[in-house]
Scaffold this motif. Structure first.
Motif, PDB file in Angstrom:
ATOM      1  N   ARG A 187       0.828  -1.210   0.000  1.00 20.80           N
ATOM      2  CA  ARG A 187       0.000   0.000   0.000  1.00 20.80           C
ATOM      3  C   ARG A 187       0.861   1.259   0.000  1.00 20.80           C
ATOM      4  O   ARG A 187       0.549   2.236  -0.687  1.00 20.80           O
ATOM      5  CB  ARG A 187      -0.933  -0.017   1.207  1.00 20.80           C
ATOM      6  CG  ARG A 187      -2.033  -1.067   1.081  1.00 20.80           C
ATOM      7  CD  ARG A 187      -2.907  -1.131   2.297  1.00 20.80           C
ATOM      8  NE  ARG A 187      -3.959  -2.130   2.136  1.00 20.80           N
ATOM      9  CZ  ARG A 187      -4.621  -2.678   3.138  1.00 20.80           C
ATOM     10  NH1 ARG A 187      -4.341  -2.328   4.384  1.00 20.80           N
ATOM     11  NH2 ARG A 187      -5.559  -3.581   2.904  1.00 20.80           N
ATOM     12  N   ALA A 188       1.942   1.231   0.780  1.00 22.73           N
ATOM     13  CA  ALA A 188       2.844   2.382   0.813  1.00 22.73           C
ATOM     14  C   ALA A 188       3.488   2.591  -0.555  1.00 22.73           C
ATOM     15  O   ALA A 188       3.621   3.731  -1.028  1.00 22.73           O
ATOM     16  CB  ALA A 188       3.916   2.179   1.881  1.00 22.73           C
ATOM     17  N   GLN A 189       3.888   1.500  -1.194  1.00 20.05           N
ATOM     18  CA  GLN A 189       4.477   1.591  -2.531  1.00 20.05           C
ATOM     19  C   GLN A 189       3.463   2.154  -3.522  1.00 20.05           C
ATOM     20  O   GLN A 189       3.792   2.994  -4.361  1.00 20.05           O
ATOM     21  CB  GLN A 189       4.938   0.201  -2.973  1.00 20.05           C
ATOM     22  CG  GLN A 189       5.620   0.161  -4.328  1.00 20.05           C
ATOM     23  CD  GLN A 189       7.055   0.624  -4.283  1.00 20.05           C
ATOM     24  OE1 GLN A 189       7.618   0.790  -3.207  1.00 20.05           O
ATOM     25  NE2 GLN A 189       7.653   0.860  -5.437  1.00 20.05           N
ATOM     26  N   GLN A 190       2.226   1.696  -3.425  1.00 23.02           N
ATOM     27  CA  GLN A 190       1.184   2.158  -4.335  1.00 23.02           C
ATOM     28  C   GLN A 190       0.889   3.632  -4.122  1.00 23.02           C
ATOM     29  O   GLN A 190       0.722   4.399  -5.084  1.00 23.02           O
ATOM     30  CB  GLN A 190      -0.099   1.327  -4.118  1.00 23.02           C
ATOM     31  CG  GLN A 190      -1.218   1.637  -5.088  1.00 23.02           C
ATOM     32  CD  GLN A 190      -0.928   1.145  -6.487  1.00 23.02           C
ATOM     33  OE1 GLN A 190      -0.013   0.348  -6.697  1.00 23.02           O
ATOM     34  NE2 GLN A 190      -1.689   1.606  -7.459  1.00 23.02           N
ATOM     35  N   GLN A 191       0.809   4.060  -2.883  1.00 22.94           N
ATOM     36  CA  GLN A 191       0.481   5.454  -2.598  1.00 22.94           C
ATOM     37  C   GLN A 191       1.607   6.397  -2.998  1.00 22.94           C
ATOM     38  O   GLN A 191       1.356   7.494  -3.491  1.00 22.94           O
ATOM     39  CB  GLN A 191       0.174   5.614  -1.103  1.00 22.94           C
ATOM     40  CG  GLN A 191      -1.125   4.945  -0.680  1.00 22.94           C
ATOM     41  CD  GLN A 191      -1.282   4.884   0.829  1.00 22.94           C
ATOM     42  OE1 GLN A 191      -0.459   5.393   1.581  1.00 22.94           O
ATOM     43  NE2 GLN A 191      -2.360   4.268   1.283  1.00 22.94           N
ATOM     44  N   GLU A 192       2.841   5.953  -2.793  1.00 20.58           N
ATOM     45  CA  GLU A 192       3.973   6.844  -3.044  1.00 20.58           C
ATOM     46  C   GLU A 192       4.410   6.843  -4.504  1.00 20.58           C
ATOM     47  O   GLU A 192       4.715   7.887  -5.071  1.00 20.58           O
ATOM     48  CB  GLU A 192       5.157   6.434  -2.155  1.00 20.58           C
ATOM     49  CG  GLU A 192       6.379   7.312  -2.320  1.00 20.58           C
ATOM     50  CD  GLU A 192       6.167   8.737  -1.869  1.00 20.58           C
ATOM     51  OE1 GLU A 192       6.912   9.619  -2.336  1.00 20.58           O
ATOM     52  OE2 GLU A 192       5.254   8.977  -1.061  1.00 20.58           O
TER      53      GLU A 192
END
Length: 527
Positions: free
Chosen positions: A80-85
């Protein structure tokens, strides 16, 4: 000397929580590892009601999986962090996190203190990030072939989507794509009845009121209300009095005057976050003003940005005509698309940035419309388009690196050499990072049907002999392949963020000594 069975049992009991957490991570990662690389396959997600999703998009798989283990949920946060960033590389980030956890656990089980392993992992990730950053290659504008290749790979070699994303990027502009506050992937819309299309404007999901008769407007002013188009309301107790009724009638007359002022100002489109009063609805129909109601807050903001309108509350309607006029936007055209059952809102024409001067021209809002034959397939194509758009933007922001896991492989052996210069037990954590960095290429090769141990050694030897980090494995033939010549590149920012996020979650997992169930917060308050 062989370890005594009772000693081994004591060790296993001591590290029971760590081993349990590591197994949860391994199980989670195994669900998506098979999707990695050009020969990766899809996963079918099946819902309780029989609904299905076919995808090899890592974040979609992890988001929709039925996961109960708390540490597995922690690893999902990596994706999720990878997707958001960044918007791409979620599978790589998760695979790296799993490999780091596995390598770190092995070191702890050997007797290395977890704190030392964690410190070494942090040191190793920092040094590996530095090495990857030094290897990144900046792009030289829209005509740089490496830019297209980065999009082509992220777009899973679907030529129509690649071209759609590149066209959208050119329309938005190079400088806007550099901005971290703008996400090109957010402009992707999917519909099973649509043809692939990129246009300057927005696609609103709501139907306009009376679309059978008011389906199109041209060159009109736009009012954007973060509110409903309704008169001011009075309390029921006030309405029950004569004075209250008189006040109510005054408010109704004032409201109708406000509507009349909108007509005089040339408003042809009203976009509402809430609903519209019946009398206002009739007034708008009589005077051919298109109304789109119950639009989301995010879409309201995008309409305002596109048209130049200032989002206002209904109290602002009482302002003088010149003040209200300054808050209105403008659109060259708005029409209801009967086939898609969506409203198309177009932007005013602007200069298109040129290839020789990528920063030229103002930033534009575009919509990438992706179509397919069925809802399930169009959803996957939309995810592919979003990945390709994210790769385009990440490549422009941070350059590209050799793909196919070759950059990580080269850095892993550079880390091995660096490890030899480190005194203390942190060196074991650095070794864990070096081992994990070989995982992406190993998994890609395995998914292609080859022995990863054999092929990684071949690639390593070839890189060393040629002094070239960009030598990998051809997934079709198993032969050595100069990946830069083959156009196999990945955005550097995707790899860097994936590595850092994986390092953070691996450190968090290795630090967990025990897992304790919390009391329910409601019962805690009662006590």
């Amino acid at each position: 000397m062989a370890q005594h069975p009772s000693s081994r049992q004591d060790s296993d009991e001591r590290y029971a929580t760590l081993l349990n957490n590591a197994q949860a991570v391994r199980t989670l990662c195994s669900a998506i590892e098979g999707t990695l690389g050009p020969k990766g396959l899809d996963v079918m997600l099946v819902g309780a009601q029989g609904d299905i999703i076919l995808t090899n998009d890592g974040v979609t798989i992890l988001d929709r999986m039925d996961v109960t283990h708390p540490v597995a949920k922690l690893v999902i946060q990596v994706a999720r962090a990878q997707q958001q960033e960044v918007g791409d590389g979620t599978t790589t980030a998760t695979v790296l996190a799993g490999a780091l956890v596995e390598a770190g656990v092995q070191q702890v089980m050997r007797g290395v203190p977890a704190a030392k392993v964690v410190a070494g992992i942090q040191q190793g990730v920092a040094y590996a990030s530095q090495l990857l950053g030094e290897r990144s290659m900046a792009l030289q504008g829209w005509d740089d072939p490496l830019l297209r290749q980065a999009v082509y790979i992220a777009g899973r070699e679907q030529e129509d989507i690649v071209q759609l994303v590149l066209n959208a990027g050119r329309q938005v502009g190079w400088e806007m794509l550099k901005s971290r506050s703008f996400r090109l992937a957010d402009t992707v819309e999917a519909h099973e009845l649509a043809n692939n299309e990129c246009f300057e404007g927005l696609l609103l999901k709501q139907k306009p009121l009376h679309y059978e008769w008011l389906s199109e407007q041209s060159d009109c002013r736009v009012l954007v209300l973060q509110d409903g188009l309704v008169p001011e309301e009075l309390d029921e107790q006030v309405l029950s009095t004569e004075a209250g009724f008189q006040q109510y009638m005054q408010l109704q007359r004032a409201f109708m005057l406000q509507l009349e002022q909108l007509k005089q100002l040339g408003v042809g489109l009203i976009v509402l976050e809430r609903s519209i009063h019946p009398e206002a609805e009739q007034f708008c129909f009589d005077h051919e003003i298109m109304v789109v109601q119950r639009v989301s807050r995010e879409q309201v903001k995008r309409v305002a940005q596109l048209t130049g309108a200032k989002p206002i509350k209904r109290t602002a309607l009482s302002k003088a005509g010149d003040e209200l006029e300054a808050m209105l936007g403008r659109t060259p055209a708005v029409r209801y698309d009967e086939r898609l059952e969506r409203v198309r809102l177009y932007a005013s024409p602007q200069p298109t940035p040129s290839a020789s001067s990528p920063a030229a021209g103002a930033a534009k809002q575009v919509t990438m419309l992706v179509g397919a034959s069925t809802r399930e397939i169009v959803g996957e194509r939309a995810r592919i388009a979003a990945d390709a758009a994210s790769a385009l933007q990440a490549a422009i922001q941070g350059g590209v690196l050799p793909g196919g896991g070759t950059a990580e492989l080269a850095v892993s052996y550079a880390l091995e050499r660096y490890r030899e210069t480190v005194r203390g037990m942190e060196a074991f954590g650095i070794a864990a990072v070096a081992e994990a960095l070989r995982k992406p290429m190993a998994q890609v090769v395995l998914n292609a049907g080859y022995n990863p141990l054999e092929k990684l050694e071949e690639a390593r030897a070839a890189q060393t002999a040629a002094g070239n980090d960009a030598i990998g494995i051809d997934c079709d033939t198993g032969a050595l392949l100069p990946v830069m010549e083959a156009g196999i590149v990945d955005p550097a920012r995707v790899k860097l963020h994936a590595l850092r996020a994986a390092g953070e979650v691996a450190a968090a997992v290795l630090r967990i000594h025990t897992v304790i169930k919390m009391r329910d917060s409601a019962s805690s308050r009662e006590q």
